[in-house]
Design a protein around this motif. Structure first.
Motif, PDB file in Angstrom:
ATOM      1  N   PRO A  97      67.990  45.192  71.859  1.00  0.00           N
ATOM      2  CA  PRO A  97      68.534  45.937  70.718  1.00  0.00           C
ATOM      3  C   PRO A  97      68.265  45.292  69.361  1.00  0.00           C
ATOM      4  N   LEU A  98      68.084  43.957  69.336  1.00  0.00           N
ATOM      5  CA  LEU A  98      67.837  43.288  68.057  1.00  0.00           C
ATOM      6  C   LEU A  98      66.547  43.760  67.401  1.00  0.00           C
ATOM      7  N   ILE A  99      65.629  44.313  68.186  1.00  0.00           N
ATOM      8  CA  ILE A  99      64.374  44.787  67.615  1.00  0.00           C
ATOM      9  C   ILE A  99      64.622  45.890  66.583  1.00  0.00           C
ATOM     10  N   LYS A 100      65.666  46.688  66.797  1.00  0.00           N
ATOM     11  CA  LYS A 100      65.992  47.742  65.818  1.00  0.00           C
ATOM     12  C   LYS A 100      66.289  47.132  64.458  1.00  0.00           C
ATOM     13  N   LYS A 101      67.033  46.032  64.455  1.00  0.00           N
ATOM     14  CA  LYS A 101      67.346  45.359  63.189  1.00  0.00           C
ATOM     15  C   LYS A 101      66.120  44.642  62.633  1.00  0.00           C
ATOM     16  N   MET A 102      65.324  44.068  63.522  1.00  0.00           N
ATOM     17  CA  MET A 102      64.103  43.392  63.076  1.00  0.00           C
ATOM     18  C   MET A 102      63.172  44.366  62.372  1.00  0.00           C
ATOM     19  N   LYS A 103      63.064  45.591  62.907  1.00  0.00           N
ATOM     20  CA  LYS A 103      62.207  46.607  62.298  1.00  0.00           C
ATOM     21  C   LYS A 103      62.632  46.940  60.869  1.00  0.00           C
ATOM     22  N   LYS A 104      63.929  46.835  60.612  1.00  0.00           N
ATOM     23  CA  LYS A 104      64.465  47.137  59.278  1.00  0.00           C
ATOM     24  C   LYS A 104      64.472  45.911  58.370  1.00  0.00           C
ATOM     25  N   CYS A 105      63.891  44.810  58.858  1.00  0.00           N
ATOM     26  CA  CYS A 105      63.861  43.540  58.112  1.00  0.00           C
ATOM     27  C   CYS A 105      65.263  43.014  57.815  1.00  0.00           C
ATOM     28  N   GLU A 106      66.190  43.288  58.711  1.00  0.00           N
ATOM     29  CA  GLU A 106      67.542  42.733  58.553  1.00  0.00           C
ATOM     30  C   GLU A 106      67.547  41.283  59.030  1.00  0.00           C
ATOM     31  N   ILE A 147      55.716  45.958  66.139  1.00  0.00           N
ATOM     32  CA  ILE A 147      57.008  46.624  65.908  1.00  0.00           C
ATOM     33  C   ILE A 147      57.121  47.122  64.460  1.00  0.00           C
ATOM     34  N   GLY A 148      55.973  47.180  63.774  1.00  0.00           N
ATOM     35  CA  GLY A 148      55.939  47.789  62.449  1.00  0.00           C
ATOM     36  C   GLY A 148      56.180  46.873  61.276  1.00  0.00           C
ATOM     37  N   LEU A 149      56.182  45.559  61.495  1.00  0.00           N
ATOM     38  CA  LEU A 149      56.375  44.621  60.385  1.00  0.00           C
ATOM     39  C   LEU A 149      55.022  44.203  59.818  1.00  0.00           C
ATOM     40  N   SER A 150      55.038  43.732  58.580  1.00  0.00           N
ATOM     41  CA  SER A 150      53.776  43.411  57.905  1.00  0.00           C
ATOM     42  C   SER A 150      53.279  42.007  58.202  1.00  0.00           C
ATOM     43  N   GLY A 151      54.199  41.082  58.482  1.00  0.00           N
ATOM     44  CA  GLY A 151      53.816  39.682  58.623  1.00  0.00           C
ATOM     45  C   GLY A 151      53.622  38.989  57.292  1.00  0.00           C
ATOM     46  N   LYS A 152      53.832  39.706  56.199  1.00  0.00           N
ATOM     47  CA  LYS A 152      53.634  39.139  54.860  1.00  0.00           C
ATOM     48  C   LYS A 152      54.947  38.591  54.309  1.00  0.00           C
ATOM     49  N   THR A 153      54.876  37.397  53.752  1.00  0.00           N
ATOM     50  CA  THR A 153      56.062  36.758  53.200  1.00  0.00           C
ATOM     51  C   THR A 153      55.634  35.737  52.153  1.00  0.00           C
ATOM     52  N   LEU A 154      56.509  35.471  51.195  1.00  0.00           N
ATOM     53  CA  LEU A 154      56.236  34.447  50.190  1.00  0.00           C
ATOM     54  C   LEU A 154      56.293  33.048  50.791  1.00  0.00           C
ATOM     55  N   ALA A 155      56.864  32.941  51.978  1.00  0.00           N
ATOM     56  CA  ALA A 155      56.872  31.672  52.707  1.00  0.00           C
ATOM     57  C   ALA A 155      55.534  31.555  53.437  1.00  0.00           C
ATOM     58  N   ILE A 189      67.202  24.821  66.351  1.00  0.00           N
ATOM     59  CA  ILE A 189      67.220  26.244  66.008  1.00  0.00           C
ATOM     60  C   ILE A 189      66.070  26.519  65.040  1.00  0.00           C
ATOM     61  N   PHE A 190      65.264  27.528  65.368  1.00  0.00           N
ATOM     62  CA  PHE A 190      64.111  27.874  64.536  1.00  0.00           C
ATOM     63  C   PHE A 190      64.521  28.897  63.475  1.00  0.00           C
ATOM     64  N   ALA A 191      63.759  28.893  62.374  1.00  0.00           N
ATOM     65  CA  ALA A 191      63.988  29.838  61.274  1.00  0.00           C
ATOM     66  C   ALA A 191      62.684  30.551  60.949  1.00  0.00           C
ATOM     67  N   GLU A 192      62.748  31.874  60.802  1.00  0.00           N
ATOM     68  CA  GLU A 192      61.550  32.660  60.499  1.00  0.00           C
ATOM     69  C   GLU A 192      61.848  33.703  59.429  1.00  0.00           C
ATOM     70  N   PRO A 193      60.811  34.159  58.694  1.00  0.00           N
ATOM     71  CA  PRO A 193      61.006  35.235  57.711  1.00  0.00           C
ATOM     72  C   PRO A 193      61.297  36.565  58.409  1.00  0.00           C
ATOM     73  N   THR A 194      62.027  37.431  57.746  1.00  0.00           N
ATOM     74  CA  THR A 194      62.329  38.737  58.338  1.00  0.00           C
ATOM     75  C   THR A 194      61.068  39.565  58.573  1.00  0.00           C
ATOM     76  N   GLU A 195      60.015  39.331  57.782  1.00  0.00           N
ATOM     77  CA  GLU A 195      58.770  40.092  57.938  1.00  0.00           C
ATOM     78  C   GLU A 195      57.828  39.469  58.973  1.00  0.00           C
ATOM     79  N   ALA A 196      58.139  38.233  59.430  1.00  0.00           N
ATOM     80  CA  ALA A 196      57.223  37.568  60.354  1.00  0.00           C
ATOM     81  C   ALA A 196      57.965  36.772  61.432  1.00  0.00           C
ATOM     82  N   PRO A 197      58.857  37.416  62.179  1.00  0.00           N
ATOM     83  CA  PRO A 197      59.608  36.702  63.220  1.00  0.00           C
ATOM     84  C   PRO A 197      58.841  36.636  64.544  1.00  0.00           C
TER      85      PRO A 197
END
Length: 409
Positions: free
Chosen positions: A6-15, A317-325, A290-298
């Motif tokens: 279910p977390l993929i739904k939130k990931m898709k929205k960049c939450e 899953i529809g994310l861009s992979g683009k981030t300022l990080a 614990i790892f940390a990732e950008p919402t656009e590139a998890p």
């Protein structure tokens, strides 16, 4: 897939999300042993005399590439104000942003792999023995030898800096294939050092694939494969024992009553994976990574959570992979690392770019310390863990914890 995860739904929205790993068992793989890490540590020690000569800024550390561990109480106060939450335990920054030579965690694995290759070539050509003083590698005869070999790497920036600077210094012909996410100043610096920089309109994966293909077609060429390199992994893992020494120098000892919490920004996974593996070998169940990732590139979160690892990308899953990080702008995780650390990490959280900048600025204003946006991804771990009921139940004596945010660059 969304029904199962279910977390993929939130990931898709960049939450922003916090995924808790239910499969932690702290079992280490057979393929990477304590002896392997000890071997890497000894190789870095052998090269220390060369490092001192080639990079005089390392003289004060006797040629050992290491970063300080700094307590940040003022940032802790700022975070309590920012979150309106009472935070417990001591908070530290592991300042890999201050690592000599290239100023990021990639100075560990990246430089180590280049040194590993240089030693192998010099020994095979009967120009070096393990018992020699490795400062002789600074002589022109070795630069002439290494000029017959080429090194390639695909990078979003920091690994390219580490590989490029060290390879060029030794005398290798080196090409860094850089994705669109790489910062211009990193490209400019590499070119100043005599590195061939090839730029791509595409992402990290495109740069890696292009670099790997060119390397296969080039005689005497070695490709540093950030997606699948055990050598890189071992270079990162050496950091764990050094961190242990730093903690003990501060009279900090990790045990059942004093857990260690480590927050690690994650791109393709090699750096945080290697550090995690090394720490687990030392502290076992008393360290929690614990790892940390950008919402656009998890990418690592997606790979471990689904069990698909490198067979799934964030673009799927529809994310861009683009981030300022830029150091974390990876769409597909490492083939090697996910399977090694999938039962070692306690979780992965995601963070959006706006929050990265807020935390980066907060650290500068409170502690007068500057880090890249990628490194700032480690800071939310301080409060996200303590606000998470499941993590608090899982880790006894959390009020006594030592918290370390790994400032990767």
């Amino acid at each position: 897939m969304e029904n199962k995860y279910p977390l993929i739904k939130k990931m898709k929205k960049c939450e922003e999300i916090f995924w808790i790993n239910e499969n932690v068992d702290n079992k280490l793989v057979d393929e990477i042993t304590k002896g392997d890490i000890e071997d890497a540590k000894e190789r870095l020690r052998r090269f220390s005399s060369y490092i001192k000569k080639a990079f005089p800024k390392t003289l004060n550390k006797d040629g050992i590439i290491e970063s300080p561990l700094i307590e940040i109480p003022l940032m802790k106060d700022k975070l309590m104000e920012y979150t309106n939450f009472d935070l417990h335990g001591r908070m530290f920054l592991k300042c890999d942003n201050l690592l000599p030579i290239s100023g990021s965690i990639k100075a560990r694995g990246g430089i180590y792999e280049v040194l590993f290759l240089a030693e192998k070539i010099a020994i095979e050509n009967n120009m070096l023995k393990y018992e020699d003083d490795y400062s002789i590698l600074y002589e022109d005869r070795f630069k002439k030898l290494f000029s017959n070999y080429s090194i390639g790497v695909g990078s979003t920036g920091n690994l390219g800096l580490s590989i490029g600077i060290m390879s060029a210094k030794l005398g290798f012909s080196v090409t860094v294939h850089m994705s669109q996410d790489a910062r211009q100043w990193k490209k400019d610096l590499l070119r100043e050092k005599g590195v061939n920089v090839v730029e791509y309109e595409g992402d990290f994966k495109m740069a890696v694939d292009a670099g790997r293909k060119l390397s296969k077609e080039t005689k005497n060429s070695h490709f540093v494969d950030d997606e699948n390199s055990k050598t890189l992994f071992l270079g990162y893992a050496v950091a764990a024992e050094r961190l242990k020494s730093q903690l003990e120098d501060m009279n900090i000892f990790i045990d059942d009553d004093h857990p260690l919490m480590v927050y690690l920004p994650c791109g393709v996974g090699g750096g945080p994976g290697g550090v995690t593996y090394g720490l687990k070998q030392i502290y076992g169940k008393n360290v929690h990574c614990i790892f940390a990732e950008p919402t656009e590139a998890p990418s690592m979160l997606l790979g471990i959570m689904t069990g698909l690892h490198d067979e799934i990308s964030v673009q799927d899953i529809g994310l861009s992979g683009k981030t300022l990080a830029d150091g974390l702008a990876v769409g597909r995780p490492s083939k090697l690392v996910g399977k090694i650390v999938q039962n070692l990490i306690d979780g992965i959280y995601t963070i959006n770019d706006d929050r990265l900048y807020t935390l980066e600025r907060m650290l500068y204003l409170s502690e007068k310390m500057f880090i890249e946006p990628s490194a700032a991804a480690s800071i939310p771990g301080f409060y996200l863990t303590q606000k998470n009921e499941e993590i608090m139940k899982r880790i006894p004596k959390m009020e006594n914890a030592i918290h370390i945010a790994w400032a990767t660059g």
